[in-house]
Design a protein around this motif. Sequence first.
Motif, mmCIF file in Angstrom:
data_model
loop_
_atom_site.group_PDB
_atom_site.id
_atom_site.type_symbol
_atom_site.label_atom_id
_atom_site.label_comp_id
_atom_site.label_asym_id
_atom_site.label_seq_id
_atom_site.Cartn_x
_atom_site.Cartn_y
_atom_site.Cartn_z
ATOM 1 N N ILE A 204 4.845 10.286 6.861
ATOM 2 C CA ILE A 204 4.330 8.903 7.016
ATOM 3 C C ILE A 204 2.817 8.907 6.829
ATOM 4 C CG2 ILE A 204 3.982 6.995 8.669
ATOM 5 C CD1 ILE A 204 6.878 7.195 7.843
ATOM 6 N N GLY B 1 -2.603 -0.962 5.637
ATOM 7 C CA GLY B 1 -1.197 -1.217 5.964
ATOM 8 C C GLY B 1 -0.922 -1.008 7.441
ATOM 9 N N ASN C 20 -1.596 2.212 15.862
ATOM 10 C CA ASN C 20 -2.439 3.157 16.616
ATOM 11 C C ASN C 20 -3.915 2.942 16.326
ATOM 12 O OD1 ASN C 20 -0.094 4.429 17.357
ATOM 13 N ND2 ASN C 20 -0.720 6.470 16.698
ATOM 14 N N CYS D 195 -1.906 -4.038 9.260
ATOM 15 C CA CYS D 195 -1.126 -5.239 8.904
ATOM 16 C C CYS D 195 0.376 -5.054 9.102
ATOM 17 C CB CYS D 195 -1.386 -5.620 7.449
ATOM 18 S SG CYS D 195 -3.091 -6.040 7.108
ATOM 19 N N TRP E 160 6.560 5.546 18.160
ATOM 20 C CA TRP E 160 5.525 4.572 18.485
ATOM 21 C C TRP E 160 5.187 4.740 19.965
ATOM 22 C CZ3 TRP E 160 8.809 3.554 14.515
ATOM 23 C CH2 TRP E 160 8.237 3.043 13.356
ATOM 24 N N TYR F 60 7.757 12.399 16.957
ATOM 25 C CA TYR F 60 7.063 11.215 16.436
ATOM 26 C C TYR F 60 7.680 9.993 17.095
ATOM 27 C CZ TYR F 60 11.082 9.993 13.562
ATOM 28 O OH TYR F 60 12.330 9.648 13.147
ATOM 29 N N ALA G 202 0.873 -1.179 0.000
ATOM 30 C CA ALA G 202 0.000 0.000 0.000
ATOM 31 C C ALA G 202 0.912 1.231 0.000
ATOM 32 C CB ALA G 202 -0.936 -0.063 1.190
ATOM 33 N N GLY G 203 1.081 1.895 1.145
ATOM 34 C CA GLY G 203 2.000 3.040 1.197
ATOM 35 C C GLY G 203 3.457 2.605 1.121
ATOM 36 N N GLY H 186 3.002 8.435 13.489
ATOM 37 C CA GLY H 186 4.205 8.811 12.731
ATOM 38 C C GLY H 186 4.374 10.308 12.520
ATOM 39 N N ALA I 55 1.149 6.373 4.415
ATOM 40 C CA ALA I 55 0.669 5.152 5.083
ATOM 41 C C ALA I 55 -0.849 5.039 5.002
ATOM 42 C CB ALA I 55 1.104 5.172 6.545
ATOM 43 N N THR I 56 -1.326 3.814 4.884
ATOM 44 C CA THR I 56 -2.759 3.584 4.704
ATOM 45 C C THR I 56 -3.353 2.838 5.896
ATOM 46 O OG1 THR I 56 -2.411 1.437 3.689
ATOM 47 C CG2 THR I 56 -2.355 3.354 2.212
#
Length: 331
Positions: A103, A111, A162, A114, A238, A236, A29-30, A99, A107-108
């Motif tokens: 990002i 994604g 997240n 997953c 996690w 940023y 994806a992304g 992020g 990012a999707t």
Amino acid sequence: MRNFDYYLPSTTSEAQDVLKKVKGARAKAGGTDLMGLLKDRLTAPDSVVSLDNVGELTGIKERDGGVWIGATTTIATVAANKTVHRGGEAVAEAAARTGTPLIRNRATVGGNLCQRPRCWYFRHPDYPCSKKGGETCYAQEGENKYHAIFDNVTCNIIHPSNLAPALWAHDAKIHVLGANGKTRDIGIDEFWVLPEEDMSKETVLEDGDLVTGVTYTPGGRSSGSAYVEVREKQSYDWALTNAAARIDLSGSRVKDVRLVISAVAPVPMRREDAEAVLKGKAFSEDLAWKAGEAAVADATPLRDNKYKVRLLKATVAHTLIAAAQRAKGGK
Ligand SMILES: Cc1cc2nc3c(=O)[nH]c(=O)nc-3n(C[C@H](O)[C@H](O)[C@H](O)COP(=O)(O)OP(=O)(O)OC[C@H]3O[C@@H](n4cnc5c(N)ncnc54)[C@H](O)[C@@H]3O)c2cc1C
């Protein structure tokens, strides 16, 4: 990085066709997680199927009382979307806290759900850890400051997404197109796999499965939701701990509540024991802290991550207080 064939389909069925026919083909994806996995040789597929041109997997729509978000919708789009802000506050907040702007623009949603764990032993090519088919979880005795405080017997990864706890607080369903061409909906509570069940993956997805989108239930007038995370680096990072909650109030009484914690175990965890502390009672900050206590009662921290227990208790209390405030009308 190993060479691979690159496919650029323009419809879901074309994408699914490649995933089905080409053994071991991986969706991209992304690419913000997949490219890192390829570079570190944690995965080496012969074929990569880009979802970039599959327009039908992108969008946000109100549908049958729920809100559908297409799998390739970017996290930035979710964070900015008015429909999501109205009744899906936790989802919007979780997206906004993911992020960096770069990002989030790439990012999707699919994604994000997953993505693979960030454990530094798993990500490092020199550590043949149990998650990669080895015999040892190096985090058990090694550097485990950022690792799990629940379900941490065989593998100490923590769940990285997240969006997962936020979507779970809103009872989301994940829509999947399988290799057999059939679609199925998976409740988000049934989407995750513990290392003890299958060390090789984190979700129930099988080879050839394509996530097409998610649908969550937005909150109504007397409902509010919130997502709170604590992280070390403020620009940023996690999460060290995070939690998402949705509260439905009847007057000041808690009619219904969902509480999901994450970044503390290999999979996100709904905490019904903590929900029970609140259910049927008049909401108060004191009660929120008691729920926080219940949420950490069975934690089993490792040598270096005992701090996460206190942090999680506070994260839960703050999340519940924010959700209740919104339910009272302070959105
Ligand atoms: C610096 C940095 C900071 C970050 N911080 C955070 C953070 O704070 N919180 C957080 O949640 N995440 C964070 N991330 C992770 C980031 O959110 C994920 O990398 C991203 O969401 C993955 O989405 P993607 O579209 O790029 O997926 P990709 O990299 O394209 O794919 C990721 C995985 O999902 C699979 N996949 C993708 N789409 C589908 C689909 N539709 N169906 C089936 N499988 C699919 C791919 O095969 C691959 O295995 C961070 C990443 C970076 C690099």
